[in-house]
Write a protein that holds these residues in place. Structure first.
Motif, mmCIF file in Angstrom:
data_model
loop_
_atom_site.group_PDB
_atom_site.id
_atom_site.type_symbol
_atom_site.label_atom_id
_atom_site.label_comp_id
_atom_site.label_asym_id
_atom_site.label_seq_id
_atom_site.Cartn_x
_atom_site.Cartn_y
_atom_site.Cartn_z
ATOM 1 N N ARG A 105 42.451 36.223 38.488
ATOM 2 C CA ARG A 105 41.719 37.137 39.377
ATOM 3 C C ARG A 105 42.658 38.183 39.989
ATOM 4 O O ARG A 105 42.267 39.321 40.215
ATOM 5 N N LEU A 239 33.466 40.633 33.504
ATOM 6 C CA LEU A 239 33.315 41.716 34.480
ATOM 7 C C LEU A 239 32.324 42.754 33.965
ATOM 8 O O LEU A 239 31.461 43.240 34.697
ATOM 9 N N GLY A 242 28.877 41.139 34.119
ATOM 10 C CA GLY A 242 28.488 40.994 35.528
ATOM 11 C C GLY A 242 28.049 42.319 36.124
ATOM 12 O O GLY A 242 27.181 42.360 37.002
ATOM 13 N N PRO A 350 37.154 30.651 46.286
ATOM 14 C CA PRO A 350 37.874 31.384 45.238
ATOM 15 C C PRO A 350 36.976 32.036 44.186
ATOM 16 O O PRO A 350 37.322 33.063 43.630
ATOM 17 N N CYS A 353 32.151 36.492 44.252
ATOM 18 C CA CYS A 353 31.925 37.540 43.253
ATOM 19 C C CYS A 353 32.934 38.684 43.365
ATOM 20 O O CYS A 353 33.025 39.323 44.416
#
Ligand code: HEM
Length: 404
Positions: A105, A239, A242, A350, A353
Protein backbone atom coordinates in the motif's frame (compact mmCIF):
# COMPACT_ATOMS: atom_id res chain seq x y z
CA UNK A 1 -14.26 -8.43 31.02
CA UNK A 2 -13.03 -11.48 32.95
CA UNK A 3 -13.40 -15.17 32.12
CA UNK A 4 -16.52 -15.63 34.29
CA UNK A 5 -18.58 -13.08 32.38
CA UNK A 6 -17.96 -14.60 28.96
CA UNK A 7 -21.14 -16.24 27.75
CA UNK A 8 -20.73 -19.78 26.43
CA UNK A 9 -24.21 -19.93 24.89
CA UNK A 10 -23.79 -19.05 21.23
CA UNK A 11 -26.43 -17.16 19.24
CA UNK A 12 -28.36 -19.11 16.58
CA UNK A 13 -27.05 -19.14 13.00
CA UNK A 14 -29.25 -16.81 10.89
CA UNK A 15 -29.51 -17.40 7.15
CA UNK A 16 -28.87 -14.15 5.27
CA UNK A 17 -30.09 -14.51 1.72
CA UNK A 18 -29.30 -11.64 -0.61
CA UNK A 19 -32.83 -10.28 -0.87
CA UNK A 20 -33.80 -8.21 -3.90
CA UNK A 21 -33.88 -4.80 -2.28
CA UNK A 22 -35.67 -1.85 -3.80
CA UNK A 23 -34.03 1.49 -4.41
CA UNK A 24 -31.86 2.57 -1.51
CA UNK A 25 -33.78 0.62 1.16
CA UNK A 26 -31.73 -0.63 4.10
CA UNK A 27 -31.53 -4.44 4.12
CA UNK A 28 -34.25 -5.67 6.55
CA UNK A 29 -32.23 -8.81 7.38
CA UNK A 30 -29.29 -6.66 8.46
CA UNK A 31 -31.67 -4.48 10.51
CA UNK A 32 -32.88 -7.66 12.30
CA UNK A 33 -29.28 -8.82 12.90
CA UNK A 34 -28.44 -5.40 14.38
CA UNK A 35 -31.40 -5.66 16.76
CA UNK A 36 -30.44 -9.21 17.70
CA UNK A 37 -26.72 -8.33 18.07
CA UNK A 38 -24.27 -6.96 19.06
CA UNK A 39 -22.58 -10.22 17.97
CA UNK A 40 -24.56 -12.67 15.83
CA UNK A 41 -23.87 -15.68 13.60
CA UNK A 42 -24.73 -15.75 9.89
CA UNK A 43 -24.83 -18.10 6.94
CA UNK A 44 -24.69 -16.56 3.46
CA UNK A 45 -25.81 -18.19 0.16
CA UNK A 46 -22.35 -19.51 -0.89
CA UNK A 47 -19.27 -21.05 0.76
CA UNK A 48 -19.34 -23.30 3.82
CA UNK A 49 -20.45 -23.17 7.44
CA UNK A 50 -21.26 -20.00 9.38
CA UNK A 51 -19.39 -16.86 10.45
CA UNK A 52 -19.65 -14.25 13.19
CA UNK A 53 -21.05 -10.83 12.35
CA UNK A 54 -20.35 -7.64 14.30
CA UNK A 55 -22.45 -4.57 13.62
CA UNK A 56 -21.66 -2.00 16.35
CA UNK A 57 -19.34 0.88 15.45
CA UNK A 58 -16.74 0.17 18.18
CA UNK A 59 -16.68 -3.57 17.49
CA UNK A 60 -16.30 -3.03 13.73
CA UNK A 61 -13.33 -0.75 14.39
CA UNK A 62 -11.84 -3.29 16.78
CA UNK A 63 -12.08 -6.26 14.40
CA UNK A 64 -10.76 -4.32 11.38
CA UNK A 65 -7.83 -2.79 13.25
CA UNK A 66 -6.60 -5.66 15.45
CA UNK A 67 -3.83 -7.81 13.91
CA UNK A 68 -5.27 -10.83 15.71
CA UNK A 69 -7.93 -10.85 12.96
CA UNK A 70 -6.18 -11.92 9.75
CA UNK A 71 -7.10 -11.42 6.11
CA UNK A 72 -4.34 -13.66 4.82
CA UNK A 73 -5.89 -16.62 6.65
CA UNK A 74 -9.12 -16.21 4.62
CA UNK A 75 -7.22 -17.34 1.49
CA UNK A 76 -7.27 -21.00 2.43
CA UNK A 77 -10.90 -21.16 3.50
CA UNK A 78 -14.31 -21.37 1.87
CA UNK A 79 -15.90 -19.02 4.38
CA UNK A 80 -19.68 -18.58 3.97
CA UNK A 81 -20.11 -15.64 1.58
CA UNK A 82 -22.38 -13.75 -0.79
CA UNK A 83 -20.22 -14.04 -3.94
CA UNK A 84 -20.73 -17.23 -5.97
CA UNK A 85 -17.04 -17.48 -6.91
CA UNK A 86 -14.07 -17.16 -4.60
CA UNK A 87 -10.79 -17.12 -6.49
CA UNK A 88 -8.45 -15.08 -4.30
CA UNK A 89 -5.14 -14.14 -5.87
CA UNK A 90 -2.26 -14.88 -3.50
CA UNK A 91 -0.47 -11.66 -2.71
CA UNK A 92 -3.44 -9.45 -3.69
CA UNK A 93 -3.83 -6.43 -1.43
CA UNK A 94 -7.17 -7.61 0.00
CA UNK A 95 -5.58 -10.88 1.21
CA UNK A 96 -2.39 -9.63 2.80
CA UNK A 97 -1.66 -8.81 6.43
CA UNK A 98 0.94 -6.30 7.64
CA UNK A 99 3.88 -5.98 7.07
CA UNK A 100 3.46 -7.15 3.42
CA UNK A 101 0.16 -5.31 3.14
CA UNK A 102 1.78 -2.10 4.41
CA UNK A 103 4.71 -2.46 2.01
CA UNK A 104 2.39 -2.80 -0.97
CA UNK A 105 0.00 0.00 0.00
CA UNK A 106 2.89 2.35 0.78
CA UNK A 107 4.12 2.18 -2.83
CA UNK A 108 1.06 4.06 -4.13
CA UNK A 109 -0.08 5.93 -1.00
CA UNK A 110 1.06 9.37 -2.21
CA UNK A 111 -1.31 9.28 -5.21
CA UNK A 112 -4.38 8.67 -3.05
CA UNK A 113 -4.02 11.20 -0.23
CA UNK A 114 -6.26 14.30 -0.24
CA UNK A 115 -3.30 16.18 -1.75
CA UNK A 116 -2.44 13.41 -4.17
CA UNK A 117 -5.87 13.36 -5.76
CA UNK A 118 -5.84 17.16 -6.15
CA UNK A 119 -3.36 16.54 -8.96
CA UNK A 120 -6.21 15.36 -11.21
CA UNK A 121 -8.94 17.81 -10.04
CA UNK A 122 -8.72 20.28 -12.95
CA UNK A 123 -8.41 17.56 -15.54
CA UNK A 124 -11.36 15.71 -13.96
CA UNK A 125 -13.49 18.87 -13.92
CA UNK A 126 -12.71 19.43 -17.61
CA UNK A 127 -13.68 15.88 -18.57
CA UNK A 128 -16.89 16.16 -16.54
CA UNK A 129 -17.84 19.48 -18.15
CA UNK A 130 -17.50 17.83 -21.52
CA UNK A 131 -19.70 14.86 -20.56
CA UNK A 132 -22.42 17.08 -19.06
CA UNK A 133 -22.20 19.41 -22.08
CA UNK A 134 -22.70 16.50 -24.48
CA UNK A 135 -25.69 15.28 -22.47
CA UNK A 136 -27.26 18.76 -22.47
CA UNK A 137 -26.63 19.24 -26.18
CA UNK A 138 -28.42 15.97 -27.00
CA UNK A 139 -31.45 17.20 -25.02
CA UNK A 140 -33.74 15.38 -22.59
CA UNK A 141 -34.44 12.67 -21.64
CA UNK A 142 -31.08 11.07 -20.83
CA UNK A 143 -29.66 8.21 -18.81
CA UNK A 144 -27.46 10.02 -16.28
CA UNK A 145 -25.57 6.79 -15.60
CA UNK A 146 -24.61 6.12 -19.23
CA UNK A 147 -24.00 9.80 -20.01
CA UNK A 148 -22.01 10.85 -16.94
CA UNK A 149 -21.83 8.55 -13.90
CA UNK A 150 -20.20 5.67 -15.76
CA UNK A 151 -17.70 7.39 -18.10
CA UNK A 152 -16.56 10.01 -15.56
CA UNK A 153 -15.00 7.73 -12.88
CA UNK A 154 -13.37 5.65 -15.62
CA UNK A 155 -11.75 8.73 -17.13
CA UNK A 156 -10.58 9.93 -13.70
CA UNK A 157 -9.12 6.63 -12.50
CA UNK A 158 -7.32 6.27 -15.86
CA UNK A 159 -5.83 9.76 -15.44
CA UNK A 160 -4.69 8.98 -11.89
CA UNK A 161 -3.27 5.60 -12.91
CA UNK A 162 -1.46 7.01 -15.95
CA UNK A 163 -3.51 4.96 -18.45
CA UNK A 164 -3.62 6.71 -21.85
CA UNK A 165 -7.07 7.95 -22.96
CA UNK A 166 -6.97 5.55 -25.91
CA UNK A 167 -6.98 2.58 -23.49
CA UNK A 168 -9.97 3.79 -21.41
CA UNK A 169 -12.59 1.80 -23.26
CA UNK A 170 -10.56 -1.42 -23.01
CA UNK A 171 -10.02 -0.87 -19.28
CA UNK A 172 -13.77 -0.43 -18.80
CA UNK A 173 -14.60 -3.59 -20.80
CA UNK A 174 -12.04 -5.64 -18.84
CA UNK A 175 -13.37 -4.27 -15.54
CA UNK A 176 -16.93 -5.28 -16.43
CA UNK A 177 -15.83 -8.78 -17.50
CA UNK A 178 -13.78 -9.27 -14.33
CA UNK A 179 -16.63 -8.16 -12.09
CA UNK A 180 -19.40 -10.08 -13.82
CA UNK A 181 -19.85 -13.73 -13.01
CA UNK A 182 -22.50 -14.29 -15.70
CA UNK A 183 -19.92 -14.81 -18.50
CA UNK A 184 -18.18 -17.62 -16.62
CA UNK A 185 -14.89 -17.74 -14.75
CA UNK A 186 -12.79 -18.27 -17.92
CA UNK A 187 -13.89 -15.06 -19.59
CA UNK A 188 -13.17 -13.04 -16.49
CA UNK A 189 -9.80 -14.78 -16.00
CA UNK A 190 -8.83 -13.88 -19.60
CA UNK A 191 -9.86 -10.26 -19.02
CA UNK A 192 -7.68 -10.24 -15.90
CA UNK A 193 -4.70 -11.55 -17.89
CA UNK A 194 -5.17 -8.93 -20.62
CA UNK A 195 -5.57 -6.04 -18.21
CA UNK A 196 -2.54 -7.33 -16.29
CA UNK A 197 -0.43 -7.45 -19.47
CA UNK A 198 -1.43 -3.87 -20.27
CA UNK A 199 -0.40 -2.69 -16.78
CA UNK A 200 2.83 -4.73 -16.90
CA UNK A 201 3.74 -2.70 -20.02
CA UNK A 202 2.77 0.62 -18.47
CA UNK A 203 4.63 -0.07 -15.23
CA UNK A 204 7.67 -1.48 -17.04
CA UNK A 205 7.89 1.64 -19.20
CA UNK A 206 8.00 3.79 -16.09
CA UNK A 207 10.44 1.71 -14.06
CA UNK A 208 12.93 4.04 -12.40
CA UNK A 209 10.92 7.11 -13.47
CA UNK A 210 9.79 10.00 -11.29
CA UNK A 211 6.21 10.60 -12.53
CA UNK A 212 3.38 11.08 -10.05
CA UNK A 213 0.77 8.80 -11.61
CA UNK A 214 0.19 5.38 -10.06
CA UNK A 215 1.92 3.42 -12.84
CA UNK A 216 5.01 5.61 -12.31
CA UNK A 217 4.90 5.14 -8.53
CA UNK A 218 4.62 1.38 -9.01
CA UNK A 219 7.43 1.41 -11.60
CA UNK A 220 9.66 3.33 -9.20
CA UNK A 221 8.87 0.94 -6.31
CA UNK A 222 9.71 -2.04 -8.57
CA UNK A 223 12.92 -0.27 -9.58
CA UNK A 224 13.87 0.13 -5.90
CA UNK A 225 13.01 -3.55 -5.39
CA UNK A 226 10.45 -2.72 -2.72
CA UNK A 227 7.76 -4.67 -4.54
CA UNK A 228 7.83 -7.21 -7.38
CA UNK A 229 6.41 -6.51 -10.83
CA UNK A 230 3.76 -9.17 -10.17
CA UNK A 231 2.69 -7.40 -6.96
CA UNK A 232 2.64 -4.06 -8.77
CA UNK A 233 0.42 -5.43 -11.55
CA UNK A 234 -1.96 -7.07 -9.04
CA UNK A 235 -2.33 -3.80 -7.14
CA UNK A 236 -2.82 -1.75 -10.31
CA UNK A 237 -5.60 -4.10 -11.35
CA UNK A 238 -7.49 -3.72 -8.08
CA UNK A 239 -7.11 0.05 -8.06
CA UNK A 240 -8.31 0.32 -11.65
CA UNK A 241 -11.31 -1.93 -10.99
CA UNK A 242 -12.08 -0.22 -7.66
CA UNK A 243 -12.18 3.11 -9.49
CA UNK A 244 -15.50 2.20 -11.05
CA UNK A 245 -17.18 1.81 -7.62
CA UNK A 246 -18.00 5.52 -7.80
CA UNK A 247 -20.49 4.86 -10.63
CA UNK A 248 -22.70 2.79 -8.34
CA UNK A 249 -22.26 4.98 -5.30
CA UNK A 250 -22.98 8.23 -7.13
CA UNK A 251 -25.91 6.51 -8.85
CA UNK A 252 -27.40 5.95 -5.41
CA UNK A 253 -26.46 9.49 -4.38
CA UNK A 254 -28.32 11.09 -7.30
CA UNK A 255 -31.27 8.72 -6.82
CA UNK A 256 -31.51 10.06 -3.25
CA UNK A 257 -31.28 13.69 -4.40
CA UNK A 258 -33.84 13.14 -7.17
CA UNK A 259 -36.34 11.42 -4.89
CA UNK A 260 -35.88 13.91 -2.02
CA UNK A 261 -35.86 17.26 -3.83
CA UNK A 262 -35.62 19.17 -0.55
CA UNK A 263 -32.07 17.82 -0.16
CA UNK A 264 -31.11 18.86 -3.70
CA UNK A 265 -32.59 22.34 -3.13
CA UNK A 266 -30.55 22.79 0.02
CA UNK A 267 -27.34 21.77 -1.79
CA UNK A 268 -28.13 24.16 -4.65
CA UNK A 269 -28.81 27.04 -2.26
CA UNK A 270 -25.84 26.41 0.06
CA UNK A 271 -22.92 25.15 -2.03
CA UNK A 272 -20.52 25.59 0.90
CA UNK A 273 -22.32 22.75 2.74
CA UNK A 274 -21.71 20.24 -0.07
CA UNK A 275 -18.53 18.49 1.18
CA UNK A 276 -20.09 17.72 4.60
CA UNK A 277 -23.40 16.81 2.97
CA UNK A 278 -21.66 14.37 0.64
CA UNK A 279 -20.05 12.68 3.63
CA UNK A 280 -23.49 12.30 5.21
CA UNK A 281 -24.83 10.78 1.98
CA UNK A 282 -21.82 8.44 1.91
CA UNK A 283 -22.66 7.38 5.48
CA UNK A 284 -26.29 6.71 4.67
CA UNK A 285 -26.05 5.08 1.21
CA UNK A 286 -26.23 1.28 1.38
CA UNK A 287 -23.17 0.80 -0.83
CA UNK A 288 -23.16 -2.99 -0.93
CA UNK A 289 -25.28 -6.08 -0.44
CA UNK A 290 -24.59 -8.17 2.69
CA UNK A 291 -20.88 -8.13 3.65
CA UNK A 292 -17.52 -8.21 1.81
CA UNK A 293 -14.46 -10.20 2.90
CA UNK A 294 -14.25 -11.80 6.33
CA UNK A 295 -11.29 -12.01 8.70
CA UNK A 296 -10.09 -15.04 10.70
CA UNK A 297 -9.44 -14.90 14.44
CA UNK A 298 -5.84 -16.03 15.10
CA UNK A 299 -6.44 -16.63 18.81
CA UNK A 300 -9.33 -17.01 21.23
CA UNK A 301 -10.88 -13.60 21.87
CA UNK A 302 -14.04 -12.14 23.27
CA UNK A 303 -16.21 -9.38 21.92
CA UNK A 304 -18.93 -7.96 24.18
CA UNK A 305 -18.78 -11.08 26.31
CA UNK A 306 -19.08 -13.51 23.38
CA UNK A 307 -16.26 -15.98 22.95
CA UNK A 308 -14.70 -16.06 19.46
CA UNK A 309 -12.40 -19.05 18.99
CA UNK A 310 -9.14 -19.17 17.05
CA UNK A 311 -9.97 -20.13 13.46
CA UNK A 312 -13.47 -18.61 13.51
CA UNK A 313 -14.42 -16.35 10.59
CA UNK A 314 -15.66 -12.87 11.51
CA UNK A 315 -17.49 -10.38 9.29
CA UNK A 316 -18.00 -6.70 9.99
CA UNK A 317 -20.80 -4.60 8.49
CA UNK A 318 -19.67 -1.05 7.77
CA UNK A 319 -23.25 -0.27 6.73
CA UNK A 320 -24.51 -1.28 10.16
CA UNK A 321 -21.71 0.59 11.98
CA UNK A 322 -22.75 3.72 10.08
CA UNK A 323 -26.20 3.41 11.66
CA UNK A 324 -25.04 2.81 15.23
CA UNK A 325 -27.31 5.08 17.31
CA UNK A 326 -24.60 5.53 19.98
CA UNK A 327 -22.44 7.32 17.41
CA UNK A 328 -24.96 8.72 14.92
CA UNK A 329 -28.09 10.04 16.67
CA UNK A 330 -31.25 9.31 14.65
CA UNK A 331 -29.10 7.19 12.31
CA UNK A 332 -31.74 6.46 9.64
CA UNK A 333 -32.26 10.16 8.97
CA UNK A 334 -30.15 11.96 6.36
CA UNK A 335 -28.97 15.02 8.29
CA UNK A 336 -26.88 17.09 5.89
CA UNK A 337 -25.46 19.09 8.82
CA UNK A 338 -24.47 16.04 10.85
CA UNK A 339 -21.32 16.77 12.85
CA UNK A 340 -19.21 14.97 13.83
CA UNK A 341 -19.62 12.31 11.20
CA UNK A 342 -16.94 9.63 11.69
CA UNK A 343 -18.58 7.20 9.23
CA UNK A 344 -16.76 4.07 8.09
CA UNK A 345 -18.11 3.90 4.52
CA UNK A 346 -14.54 3.51 3.28
CA UNK A 347 -13.70 0.89 5.88
CA UNK A 348 -11.32 1.09 8.82
CA UNK A 349 -7.91 -0.30 9.80
CA UNK A 350 -5.15 -1.25 7.36
CA UNK A 351 -7.57 -2.36 4.61
CA UNK A 352 -9.46 0.98 4.57
CA UNK A 353 -10.30 1.99 1.02
CA UNK A 354 -7.39 3.66 -0.77
CA UNK A 355 -9.92 5.37 -3.07
CA UNK A 356 -11.77 7.31 -0.35
CA UNK A 357 -10.34 10.74 -1.14
CA UNK A 358 -10.72 10.16 -4.86
CA UNK A 359 -14.35 9.10 -4.41
CA UNK A 360 -15.02 12.24 -2.34
CA UNK A 361 -13.40 14.46 -4.98
CA UNK A 362 -15.40 12.85 -7.79
CA UNK A 363 -18.66 13.04 -5.83
CA UNK A 364 -18.07 16.74 -5.14
CA UNK A 365 -17.34 17.50 -8.79
CA UNK A 366 -20.40 15.49 -9.86
CA UNK A 367 -22.73 17.26 -7.43
CA UNK A 368 -21.35 20.68 -8.51
CA UNK A 369 -21.64 19.97 -12.22
CA UNK A 370 -25.00 18.23 -12.23
CA UNK A 371 -26.84 20.47 -9.74
CA UNK A 372 -25.43 23.76 -11.04
CA UNK A 373 -25.58 23.11 -14.77
CA UNK A 374 -28.92 21.27 -14.86
CA UNK A 375 -31.21 23.30 -12.57
CA UNK A 376 -34.45 21.56 -13.59
CA UNK A 377 -33.07 18.02 -13.25
CA UNK A 378 -35.79 15.49 -12.37
CA UNK A 379 -36.42 11.78 -12.70
CA UNK A 380 -37.97 10.96 -16.08
CA UNK A 381 -39.84 7.95 -14.62
CA UNK A 382 -41.56 7.29 -11.27
CA UNK A 383 -38.95 6.32 -8.60
CA UNK A 384 -40.16 2.70 -8.47
CA UNK A 385 -39.41 2.34 -12.20
CA UNK A 386 -35.71 3.20 -11.87
CA UNK A 387 -33.98 -0.13 -12.61
CA UNK A 388 -31.57 -1.22 -9.85
CA UNK A 389 -28.91 -3.89 -10.37
CA UNK A 390 -30.06 -7.37 -9.39
CA UNK A 391 -27.94 -9.94 -7.60
CA UNK A 392 -24.92 -7.61 -7.52
CA UNK A 393 -22.35 -7.31 -4.74
CA UNK A 394 -22.32 -3.51 -5.00
CA UNK A 395 -25.74 -1.83 -5.15
CA UNK A 396 -26.72 0.91 -7.56
CA UNK A 397 -29.07 1.86 -10.37
CA UNK A 398 -28.59 0.17 -13.74
CA UNK A 399 -29.75 3.40 -15.37
CA UNK A 400 -30.96 6.75 -14.06
CA UNK A 401 -33.51 8.16 -16.54
CA UNK A 402 -33.61 11.95 -16.10
CA UNK A 403 -35.15 14.96 -17.75
CA UNK A 404 -34.82 18.76 -17.28
C1 HEM B 1 -17.78 5.65 -2.99
C2 HEM B 1 -16.94 4.77 -3.49
C3 HEM B 1 -16.25 3.69 -2.70
C4 HEM B 1 -16.65 3.06 -1.54
C5 HEM B 1 -17.93 3.27 -0.74
C6 HEM B 1 -15.59 2.11 -1.20
C7 HEM B 1 -15.58 1.29 -0.07
C8 HEM B 1 -14.59 0.39 0.24
C9 HEM B 1 -14.59 -0.47 1.40
C10 HEM B 1 -15.70 -0.50 2.46
C11 HEM B 1 -13.46 -1.22 1.36
C12 HEM B 1 -13.10 -2.40 2.24
C13 HEM B 1 -12.38 -2.19 3.50
C14 HEM B 1 -12.11 -3.54 4.15
O1 HEM B 1 -11.74 -4.52 3.47
O2 HEM B 1 -12.26 -3.65 5.37
C15 HEM B 1 -12.74 -0.85 0.16
C16 HEM B 1 -11.53 -1.41 -0.22
C17 HEM B 1 -10.86 -1.10 -1.39
N1 HEM B 1 -11.22 -0.13 -2.30
FE1 HEM B 1 -12.85 1.11 -2.18
N2 HEM B 1 -14.59 2.19 -2.14
C18 HEM B 1 -14.95 3.16 -3.06
C19 HEM B 1 -14.18 3.61 -4.11
C20 HEM B 1 -12.95 3.11 -4.48
C21 HEM B 1 -12.10 3.67 -5.50
C22 HEM B 1 -12.38 4.95 -6.29
C23 HEM B 1 -11.01 2.85 -5.59
C24 HEM B 1 -9.80 2.99 -6.50
C25 HEM B 1 -8.99 3.96 -6.45
C26 HEM B 1 -11.15 1.80 -4.60
C27 HEM B 1 -10.26 0.76 -4.39
C28 HEM B 1 -10.29 -0.11 -3.32
C29 HEM B 1 -9.28 -1.14 -3.05
C30 HEM B 1 -8.07 -1.48 -3.93
C31 HEM B 1 -9.63 -1.77 -1.83
C32 HEM B 1 -8.86 -2.87 -1.11
C33 HEM B 1 -7.94 -2.27 -0.08
C34 HEM B 1 -7.20 -3.24 0.83
O3 HEM B 1 -7.66 -4.37 1.01
O4 HEM B 1 -6.14 -2.86 1.36
N3 HEM B 1 -12.34 1.99 -3.95
N4 HEM B 1 -13.43 0.15 -0.51
Amino acid sequence: MNEETITESVPPVRYWPAPELTGVDFDPVLADLMREGPVTRIKLPNGEGWAWLVTRFDDVRLVTNDPRFSREAVMDRQVTRLAPHFIPARGAVGFLDPPDHTRLRRSVAAAFTARGVERVRDQARGMLDELVGTMLAAGPPADLTAAVLSPFPIAVICALMGVPAADRERMHTWTQLILSSSQGAEVSERAKQEMGACFADLIGLREGGTGEDVASLLGAAVGREEITLEEAVGLALLLQIGGEAVTNNSGQLFYVLLTRPELAERLRAEPETRPAAIDELLRWIPHRNAVGLSRIALEDMEIRGVRIRAGDAVYVSYLAANRDPDVFPDPDTIDLSRSPNPHVSFGFGPHYCPGGQLARLESELLVDAVLDRVPGLALAVPPEEVPFKKGALIRGPEALPVTW
